[in-house]
Write an enzyme that holds these catalytic residues in place. Structure first.
Site, PDB file in Angstrom:
ATOM      1  CD  GLU B 280      -5.491   0.081   5.117  1.00 26.05           C
ATOM      2  OE1 GLU B 280      -4.298  -0.718   5.495  1.00 26.05           O
ATOM      3  OE2 GLU B 280      -5.818   1.368   4.750  1.00 26.05           O
ATOM      4  CD  GLU B 283      -8.547  -2.499  10.721  1.00 26.67           C
ATOM      5  OE1 GLU B 283      -7.248  -1.713  10.425  1.00 26.67           O
ATOM      6  OE2 GLU B 283      -8.166  -1.102  11.876  1.00 26.67           O
ATOM      7  CB  CYS B 300       0.719   2.081   4.065  1.00 26.48           C
ATOM      8  SG  CYS B 300      -0.893   3.330   3.073  1.00 26.48           S
ATOM      9  CB  SER B 320      -5.677   0.829   8.920  1.00 23.78           C
ATOM     10  OG  SER B 320      -5.534  -0.192   9.164  1.00 23.78           O
ATOM     11  CE  LYS B 359       6.466   2.078   3.792  1.00 20.85           C
ATOM     12  NZ  LYS B 359       5.423   1.563   4.508  1.00 20.85           N
ATOM     13  CD  GLU B 362       6.578   0.848   8.452  1.00 19.50           C
ATOM     14  OE1 GLU B 362       5.497   1.393   8.203  1.00 19.50           O
ATOM     15  OE2 GLU B 362       6.854   0.355   7.456  1.00 19.50           O
ATOM     16  CD  GLU B 367       5.784   1.189  18.394  1.00 21.61           C
ATOM     17  OE1 GLU B 367       6.281   0.664  17.876  1.00 21.61           O
ATOM     18  OE2 GLU B 367       5.687   2.160  19.490  1.00 21.61           O
ATOM     19  CB  CYS B 501       4.862   5.186  -2.733  1.00 19.36           C
ATOM     20  SG  CYS B 501       3.982   5.126  -0.829  1.00 19.36           S
TER      21      CYS B 501
END
Lengths: 159, 657
Positions: B280, B283, B300, B320, B359, B362, B367, B501
């Site tokens: 990241e 990037e 994230c 990102s 999550k 996710e 994707e 988190c």
């Protein structure tokens, strides 16, 4: 080609008249219901987006008040008063008679041919005439099972 | 001179407390409540915090501001009886299968019934059994357990600005549901799960997957590997009465516990958190140099990603493209680990332990799948891990600590602090600043509790502007400010859950904010004792790149470590304006969201709905919000989207079609 544009335009006009103000949600829903005769889900979603509030809140308000209809209503609306005075004068018997006459089941309010919707309301303020029935804004007092049957026959005969 | 009032005959000083409840609780009297949360607005619905105020009668403590010389009694016979009746009435409409409820032992209704000494319910049980809503991967809703306190509704609306849930109906018929009584999957829910955290009973719970994990563990043909997220070690101990300063011992105990359950390898998500930072940061520097798609948003937090996809598709390009640490773990575990560990691909089962409900969603994002196969088979929460440890009969507190397996078990402090709000930013800074020859390792200015924290930082000749955000309502405001050019940032970290988190909905349920702060502190203390602090120094990360991924930002790295996002429409309904009876037609869909409507999309509709104009050959629909508000009015013609439309431009395009 069919067009629903006019209805949609009215909904927009109603929103504009209320300045897209969230706090006017109830009057907006009332006016929109007059236009569509009930509150379709897509129209409630449209209102929620236009007022920048979540559809869950709009739906909550719409289900809180008995005035709002979430299903299409019939052409003729029969309101039966079940306030204290009418109840004492056996309005429930009238309700049963109408349901039987129209062939409505326990939880049904609207006939399949979309001609009639029945609603029980709490006190129309005409207790002296109990039991009272209102059909399409016309008030009929001292209702009996025979009278209501005749009225319905008259209306269906005129169809 | 301070102001005073009297509580149960004792003179008590008060200052700026918002309500009597706060004053009373400060006196160590735990008045019962369902609907009071210090983070939320006052609701005053549960009627449990009633107190007697001399001269005024019975009042709810949560919605009464303190006044000097008030004489308050909190526990008279009358009040006790009232509270009992309230609880009994709630129990009368409650699905009382407590022994089989996942909330058992942490349920507020259960503990209040015990505290108030309720031995029988004098009212008939009228609980309605409704099918549970299991439509999402993240949560299970069970209205039979709902006490209608509305905490979930208010959290979703006030803190997250989503409003996926609302009250429906009234009186004895009321219940809590998404709009139109649909299931949660059809609502605007982003799966953060905070509703389940604030729910006092078992009406909303994280969706369990641990039974499937047990099944995989007992299957002799399967080899199950697992990895734990950074925030898990900061909170799991709470369940077993262990509070530890830095979480390393606890993480070691978790490793021992997981091995004894039969997991063949126990890894640490902090390793892939390190990788996420390396990727990241690379990037970010690239974007910064080209001034491309700035500011860059972290990606994230899956609830945040879903939020952007749903409400702000214009900012999707700012996310990102790096996968989250869980996403990277999945990809490496599924595609590289079979070779490293010598496990045949078809035998491998990949599990992760997360502090999070989103999550679970996710892991199933298409994707993140390759050729239709998802990387991670099961995602369990910290709560579920605690349950598994209990089910396995392990005396957790007495377990010896053991070390994580390599290579995905080695981490730096940077990967550890990922679990708290500000941690990702700090880890990125450790990387970026080092790349620029600076040796700083602690960036205290990004730490803290505020919902939006800003920082400026000199990097070479450039001044970086950072924002660290938690809570989605805060995020919505930041997005609005960026869009309106009121704020300019280079890097924005967003975590959907307050605190990041550590405060996730998969963690053991907490209501005291001090708990969340303690968890953050554990991670920072853990960071301190780590040998390495900068993610790029992680030798195993370096080796992973060298052996499999070339270097950060390479084509290979993109294949394994990056992902993509897409717009997800929020309103599924459309309004049919006119329908053609012909075969060959042009479909025109006009956005009538709040902004497009104000910019004149009604006139466009009027023009295209005029049947004569196009010889009846158009179908016209009004779409509710395409979320391209700044570029409206937006119109889709035969599927193609046009922005900044006018009645004329639309008419021309329709004619061409």
């Amino acid at each position: 080609m069919t067009s629903n544009y006019d209805k949609f335009e009215s909904a927009c006009r109603i929103l504009e008249e209320h300045s897209f103000d969230k706090s006017k949600l109830i009057p907006i829903l009332q006016s929109v219901q007059e236009e569509y005769r009930y509150l379709p889900e897509e129209v409630m979603s449209f209102i929620s987006s236009s007022l920048d509030m979540s559809p869950a809140i709009v739906y909550g308000v719409a289900t809180f008040y008995a005035h709002f209809a979430l299903k299409p209503k019939g052409k003729n609306i029969i309101k039966i008063c079940d306030g204290t005075a009418c109840h004492v004068k056996k309005s429930t018997v009238i309700i049963d008679a109408i349901k039987k006459k129209l062939g409505l089941k326990e939880n049904e309010n609207t006939t399949k041919d979309m001609l009639f919707t029945i609603e029980t309301v709490a006190c129309l303020g005409a207790c002296g005439l109990a039991p009272v029935v209102v059909i399409n804004d016309n008030v009929y007092g001292q209702m009996t099972t025979e009278k209501i049957a005749a009225l319905i026959d008259e209306m269906t005969g005129a169809r | 001179m301070g102001k005073h009032l009297t509580i149960n005959g004792k003179k008590v000083e008060f200052t700026d407390e918002r309500n009597l409840l706060e004053v009373i609780r400060k006196e160590n009297i735990e008045l019962p409540t369902f609907c009071y949360h210090s983070e939320l607005n006052i609701h005053g619905a549960c009627r449990l915090c009633m107190v007697e105020v001399a001269g005024k009668g019975i009042m709810s403590a949560c919605s009464t501001p303190p006044e000097p010389d008030m004489d308050i009694k909190t526990n008279t016979e009358h009040l006790i009886e009232m509270r009992k009746i309230t609880i009994e009435l709630l129990l009368a409409s409650h699905d009382r299968e407590c022994t089989m409820c996942a909330k058992s032992e942490s349920c507020k209704l259960q503990s209040l019934a015990r505290r108030l000494g309720i031995e029988e319910v004098r009212f008939k049980n009228i609980s309605r059994k409704e099918p549970k809503d299991i439509s999402t991967y993240a949560l299970v809703r069970d209205n039979g357990k709902c006490v209608l306190c509305g905490d979930c509704i208010r959290f979703c609306d006030e803190i997250q600005s989503i409003g996926a849930l609302g009250f429906v109906g009234r009186g004895s018929q009321s219940k809590i549901c998404p709009a139109f009584e649909r299931d949660l999957e059809s609502s605007e829910c982003v799966y953060c799960g905070q509703c389940s955290r604030v729910c006092p009973t078992g009406a909303i719970l994280p969706k369990p997957e641990f039974r499937e994990v047990w099944k995989a563990l007992s299957d002799e043909k399967k080899k199950v590997i697992i990895a734990i997220a950074p925030a898990v070690r900061a909170a799991l101990g709470e369940v077993f009465g262990i509070t530890e300063e830095n979480g390393t011992e606890l993480a070691g105990k978790i490793v021992t516990a997981l091995r004894s359950m039969g997991f063949v390898k126990v890894f640490d998500i902090s390793f892939t958190a390190d990788m996420t930072i390396v990727e990241e940061a690379n990037e970010f520097l690239g974007r910064l140099e080209k001034d491309d798609d700035m500011p860059m948003f972290t990606s994230c937090c899956p609830a945040w990603v879903r939020f952007v996809e749903q409400y702000s598709p214009d900012f999707i390009k700012n996310l990102s493209t790096c996968r989250s640490p869980q996403g990277m773990y999945g990809s490496i575990a599924r595609r590289i680990m079979p070779e490293v560990l010598g496990i045949p691909k078809e035998e491998l089962v990949v599990v992760s332990v997360m502090p999070c409900t989103a999550k679970k969603y996710e892991a199933r994002r298409t994707e993140l799948a390759k050729d239709g196969v998802i990387d991670i088979d099961y995602v369990i929460t910290t709560q579920e891990l605690a349950l598994m440890i209990e089910e396995a009969g392990l005396r957790f507190a007495d377990l010896e600590a053991s070390a994580f397996d390599m290579p995905l078990g080695f981490k730096t402090g940077g990967g550890i602090i990922f679990g708290t709000s500000g941690g990702v930013t700090e880890a990125v800074l450790r990387n970026v600043m080092n790349t620029n020859g600076d040796e700083a390792e602690e960036f205290n200015f990004v730490r803290g509790e505020n919902g939006v924290r800003e920082a400026k930082l000199k990097v070479g000749s450039k001044e970086l502007k950072l924002a660290i955000v938690h809570g989605l309502k805060n995020a919505r405001k930041v997005l609005r400010d960026i869009r309106a050019d009121k704020k300019r940032y280079d890097f924005v970290e967003v975590m959907a859950c307050p605190g990041g988190c550590v405060g996730g909905a998969g963690q053991p349920v907490y209501s005291d904010l001090a708990v969340r702060k303690r968890r953050s502190k554990v991670l920072y203390e853990n960071d301190k004792i780590m040998e390495l602090h900068k993610p790029q120094d992680n030798p195993y990360v370096q080796k992973m790149y060298k052996d499999y991924l070339e270097k950060s930002g390479s084509k290979k790295a993109h294949e394994y470590l990056h992902t993509s996002y897409k717009y997800r429409k929020r309103f599924k309904e459309t309004l049919e304006i006119s329908k053609s009876s012909l075969d060959k037609i042009v479909n025109v869909e006009v956005c009538v969201g709040r902004n497009c409507l104000k910019k004149g999309s009604k006139e466009i509709l009027k023009r295209v709905a005029d049947g004569n104009k196009f010889k009846d050959a158009v179908n016209v629909q009004a779409l509710i919000c395409l979320e391209r508000c700044s570029k409206g009015p937006t119109v889709k013609i035969n599927g193609e989207t046009f922005e900044h439309c006018t009645p004329d431009s639309v008419e021309d395009t329709v004619k061409k079609n």
